[in-house]
Design a protein around this motif. Sequence first.
Motif, PDB file in Angstrom:
ATOM      1  N   GLN A  49     -28.096 -11.417  -2.807  1.00  0.00           N
ATOM      2  CA  GLN A  49     -26.712 -11.904  -2.714  1.00  0.00           C
ATOM      3  C   GLN A  49     -26.342 -12.309  -1.299  1.00  0.00           C
ATOM      4  O   GLN A  49     -25.807 -13.393  -1.074  1.00  0.00           O
ATOM      5  CB  GLN A  49     -25.750 -10.815  -3.185  1.00  0.00           C
ATOM      6  N   PHE A  50     -26.659 -11.424  -0.351  1.00  0.00           N
ATOM      7  CA  PHE A  50     -26.220 -11.667   1.017  1.00  0.00           C
ATOM      8  C   PHE A  50     -26.793 -12.983   1.541  1.00  0.00           C
ATOM      9  O   PHE A  50     -26.075 -13.821   2.080  1.00  0.00           O
ATOM     10  CB  PHE A  50     -26.644 -10.498   1.909  1.00  0.00           C
ATOM     11  N   PHE A  53     -25.135 -16.088  -0.321  1.00  0.00           N
ATOM     12  CA  PHE A  53     -23.772 -16.446   0.114  1.00  0.00           C
ATOM     13  C   PHE A  53     -23.763 -16.927   1.551  1.00  0.00           C
ATOM     14  O   PHE A  53     -23.038 -17.853   1.905  1.00  0.00           O
ATOM     15  CB  PHE A  53     -22.830 -15.259  -0.062  1.00  0.00           C
ATOM     16  N   THR A  54     -24.603 -16.289   2.386  1.00  0.00           N
ATOM     17  CA  THR A  54     -24.650 -16.726   3.775  1.00  0.00           C
ATOM     18  C   THR A  54     -25.204 -18.145   3.860  1.00  0.00           C
ATOM     19  O   THR A  54     -24.739 -18.951   4.677  1.00  0.00           O
ATOM     20  CB  THR A  54     -25.518 -15.767   4.608  1.00  0.00           C
ATOM     21  N   ILE A  56     -24.691 -20.494   1.725  1.00  0.00           N
ATOM     22  CA  ILE A  56     -23.605 -21.432   1.421  1.00  0.00           C
ATOM     23  C   ILE A  56     -22.636 -21.510   2.593  1.00  0.00           C
ATOM     24  O   ILE A  56     -22.265 -22.597   3.050  1.00  0.00           O
ATOM     25  CB  ILE A  56     -22.879 -21.024   0.126  1.00  0.00           C
ATOM     26  N   ILE A  57     -22.243 -20.331   3.113  1.00  0.00           N
ATOM     27  CA  ILE A  57     -21.241 -20.340   4.187  1.00  0.00           C
ATOM     28  C   ILE A  57     -21.790 -21.089   5.397  1.00  0.00           C
ATOM     29  O   ILE A  57     -21.115 -21.939   5.978  1.00  0.00           O
ATOM     30  CB  ILE A  57     -20.852 -18.900   4.582  1.00  0.00           C
ATOM     31  N   THR A 125     -31.967  -4.784  -2.890  1.00  0.00           N
ATOM     32  CA  THR A 125     -31.454  -4.750  -1.534  1.00  0.00           C
ATOM     33  C   THR A 125     -29.953  -4.950  -1.583  1.00  0.00           C
ATOM     34  O   THR A 125     -29.481  -5.980  -2.052  1.00  0.00           O
ATOM     35  CB  THR A 125     -32.071  -5.866  -0.685  1.00  0.00           C
ATOM     36  N   THR A 126     -29.206  -3.967  -1.140  1.00  0.00           N
ATOM     37  CA  THR A 126     -27.759  -4.116  -1.136  1.00  0.00           C
ATOM     38  C   THR A 126     -27.297  -4.604   0.230  1.00  0.00           C
ATOM     39  O   THR A 126     -28.056  -4.563   1.204  1.00  0.00           O
ATOM     40  CB  THR A 126     -27.062  -2.781  -1.443  1.00  0.00           C
ATOM     41  N   VAL A 127     -26.066  -5.070   0.258  1.00  0.00           N
ATOM     42  CA  VAL A 127     -25.502  -5.534   1.516  1.00  0.00           C
ATOM     43  C   VAL A 127     -25.424  -4.381   2.510  1.00  0.00           C
ATOM     44  O   VAL A 127     -25.635  -4.560   3.709  1.00  0.00           O
ATOM     45  CB  VAL A 127     -24.102  -6.131   1.272  1.00  0.00           C
ATOM     46  N   THR A 128     -25.163  -3.174   1.983  1.00  0.00           N
ATOM     47  CA  THR A 128     -25.087  -1.990   2.854  1.00  0.00           C
ATOM     48  C   THR A 128     -26.392  -1.792   3.604  1.00  0.00           C
ATOM     49  O   THR A 128     -26.400  -1.527   4.810  1.00  0.00           O
ATOM     50  CB  THR A 128     -24.774  -0.751   2.011  1.00  0.00           C
TER      51      THR A 128
ATOM     52  N   ASP B 136     -21.595  -7.166  -5.310  1.00  0.00           N
ATOM     53  CA  ASP B 136     -21.835  -6.281  -4.178  1.00  0.00           C
ATOM     54  C   ASP B 136     -21.295  -6.909  -2.897  1.00  0.00           C
ATOM     55  O   ASP B 136     -20.822  -6.219  -1.998  1.00  0.00           O
ATOM     56  CB  ASP B 136     -23.347  -6.067  -4.091  1.00  0.00           C
ATOM     57  N   LEU B 140     -17.729 -11.873   0.619  1.00  0.00           N
ATOM     58  CA  LEU B 140     -18.607 -12.932   1.132  1.00  0.00           C
ATOM     59  C   LEU B 140     -18.662 -14.089   0.146  1.00  0.00           C
ATOM     60  O   LEU B 140     -18.594 -15.260   0.518  1.00  0.00           O
ATOM     61  CB  LEU B 140     -19.999 -12.346   1.341  1.00  0.00           C
ATOM     62  N   ALA B 144     -17.669 -17.964   0.620  1.00  0.00           N
ATOM     63  CA  ALA B 144     -18.667 -19.000   0.351  1.00  0.00           C
ATOM     64  C   ALA B 144     -18.085 -20.054  -0.583  1.00  0.00           C
ATOM     65  O   ALA B 144     -18.221 -21.260  -0.356  1.00  0.00           O
ATOM     66  CB  ALA B 144     -19.918 -18.378  -0.264  1.00  0.00           C
ATOM     67  N   SER B 147     -15.622 -22.208   1.241  1.00  0.00           N
ATOM     68  CA  SER B 147     -16.154 -23.197   2.177  1.00  0.00           C
ATOM     69  C   SER B 147     -16.614 -24.452   1.458  1.00  0.00           C
ATOM     70  O   SER B 147     -16.769 -25.502   2.075  1.00  0.00           O
ATOM     71  CB  SER B 147     -17.306 -22.592   2.980  1.00  0.00           C
TER      72      SER B 147
END
Lengths: 179, 399, 219
Positions: A49-50, A53-54, A56-57, A125-128, B136, B140, B144, B147
């Motif tokens: 997930q992280f 989304f990163t 895309i951002i 793998t979680t964001v934490t 989770d 974010l 996303a 944006s």
Amino acid sequence: MTILFLILAVLAIVGASAAMAFRSAVHAILALALAFVSLAILYLSLDAQFVGFTQIIVYVGAVAILAVFAIMMTRSDSAHHHTEVFSKSWLTGLVLAGGVFTVLAWAVLGDKTQHAAADAPAPVTTVTQIGEALMQRYAFPLEIMGLLLTAALIGAVVLAMPLLSNKSGAKSVTKGDAR
Amino acid sequence: MASMNTGIVEQADQIFVVLKGAVVSHLPTILQPLVSAIISVIAVVAVFAGLFALTTVFERKGLGRMQNRLGPNRVGPFGFFQPAADGIKSLTKEDLVPRAADKIVHFLAPVVLVAASFLGYAVLPVGRNMVVTNLDAGVLYFFAAGSMVELGVFMAGWSSHSKYSLLGAMRAVAQMISYEVPLVLASISVIMTAGSLSTVDIVAKQAQYTGTIAHWYVFTPWGFAGFILFMIAATAESNRCPFDLPEGESEIIAGYFIEYSGFKFALFFAGEYLGMLATSALAITLFLGGWSAPFSFLAWVPSWIWFFAKLLTLIFCFIWVRGTLPRLRMDQLMGLAWKFMLPMTILNLFVAAAWRFVPGGLPVRWFVCAAMLVIPFALLSRGLRSEKKLQTRTYRFAE
Amino acid sequence: MVGSGILKGLAETARNFVGSYASEERMTTVEYPEEKLPRIEASRNFPFLVFDGDDWHAGMRCVSCQICEKECPPKCIYIEKSTDKKPDAVGKLQNYPARFDIDISVCMSCQICVEVCPFDAIKMDNAFEYFATDRFGDLVLDKQKLSRSNEYYHQIHPTEAANVDAELAAARAKAAPKPAAPAAAAAAPAVAKPAAAPEVTASTANKPAANDPAKESNG
């Protein structure tokens, strides 16, 4: 190898090749954005997930927009600039791309964990976890990156500074020109 | 008796969850997750599209009242069917595409914009157990999705091949990039304190009570400042007055969507309002305790009522601000973003961290943290003001 | 401190918002088709022809001198002189317009026709609720559609109409043959009538004018 993966892979490849093939720079960037988004969804389908989304951002929300902004600032209509899609040094480019691909393929195929991972369930793998890793184990590299980016930012400001300080001097010049 | 009461309260609170469960349970097991997702999505799309329609009429009536006018009052009782009339109008209008326009991008722009505007709603909890998906990295995800809106705006402005739309798109993109920074930084203070990126967890953290008062982050000094900063940035993100330069009716007519007519225009309009509703909903989730009640003795009110009541209140604030403030100039807009919002949000991050470590009871913490915010704010505002020296304006070419 | 002005502004709009529900005086809106403001006396729209008495044709003040036709800047007036004669407002035998058309789609409401008319026969109307279903035929008004009673003139421009009436009365008194006492007696009611006109106007104020062009094109 699901249907979703196939669709996304095709979209990413089509987007990336369209980005190379389009004459209009804006179209190329939009195609690139499509490739970025499909890559991001690909990451999401892999439970990352992280990263997704990163992706895309950073790539869609910042990189593509920055490129687009540069185009809007500089030239109004890129469609009139009929440049060749294939550059003259395409052979060199092909050799370089082939080289990069070979190295990557060698690295992927030589990876011993790859065969084991295919059978075992993907690690969750979680964001934490990512956050803890960044803040504890990789805190120093993170700081270095931050420093690097700050330096780049200051560099950009320094580059823009002469323009700002010359403004008062430039004013009289333009005044003279106007007359 | 008390248990029966709590039973009723529980039922009222979970009525939609129970209804969905009842519908889904009749289906074969394979279909259940799919149908459940579809129902949730349809519910969110329908409710927020309806809320958009309601907001337009509220806005027009509210603005009218603030200017001592009546506002729309012709269609239906008190003019509340006005959005229906507007919808029919926009559906039946001719869809004009400029000849010089880039047809495909011109068509895709409103689609991208509205789709991106709707994506953010997936992680917003509108009630207890009422969220489309509990990601989770929910916050974010929200940013996303947000944006992507910029890309839609740019596509619309560029593909129309008109000066006004290009100017509007440039302004919009510049503004959205600039204000995304304080928007994200303001919400990071909450993420830091809650220790989670999941919207559901953030709300759950705030839905606890000390005595009768809830643990809403807005009740802390950094939370209050963060909320204000977040709302200012959200106003700019959704291109609303006083940050409506990208649209600027009086100068560039409608900005990036000037070359759109009929239903595509309505889509842009919807996208803008959906963006406003989404960022308001995120502000509620991050700072105003989501669906939780402010006081423990009000906890019997169903959670979804709390959420929508807060949402409507924030919308009213948006309308109120629009009715009050004039439009900023471009340099003022950028100055506010980089010289005021950015320092204040970064400072707020430090204060949020300090809130955790300041010793002493609640009043001491409150006082110390508030002082940490107010004193720099006063100094900053004084500094910004002294910078402004009024001088006679000289025109380079007009003389 | 930054922001205090914003708070002041917000308080002002909040006061307006609450106040608009509390007091009716704040609201300036006139809900037009249901409520109407009185027409403004000094406003003007299109010209009309004034007649005295009840018969629009017999009482028409216009003597078809065609000055207005010549002076009209956009040339929207068309007049044909009659071959026979009839007594005018003062009592003299004069021509009358056999045709008097104004194309109000051309008229620019300049009021020059009114200024040049030596007979106070043409005046400016301030009715604004015109509509037409045919944009060529309906917008050319003939003399019947153009004519309005002197009472109507009093209704829309009371002071001006009173002055005009006084002048006309003086002209009538001058024109009347001196030795003929009955003629003077006949002139007396004519003088008296305009003086009584405002009262008549008041009583008929709510009634629409007999020859309202809006009503005509309605049918």
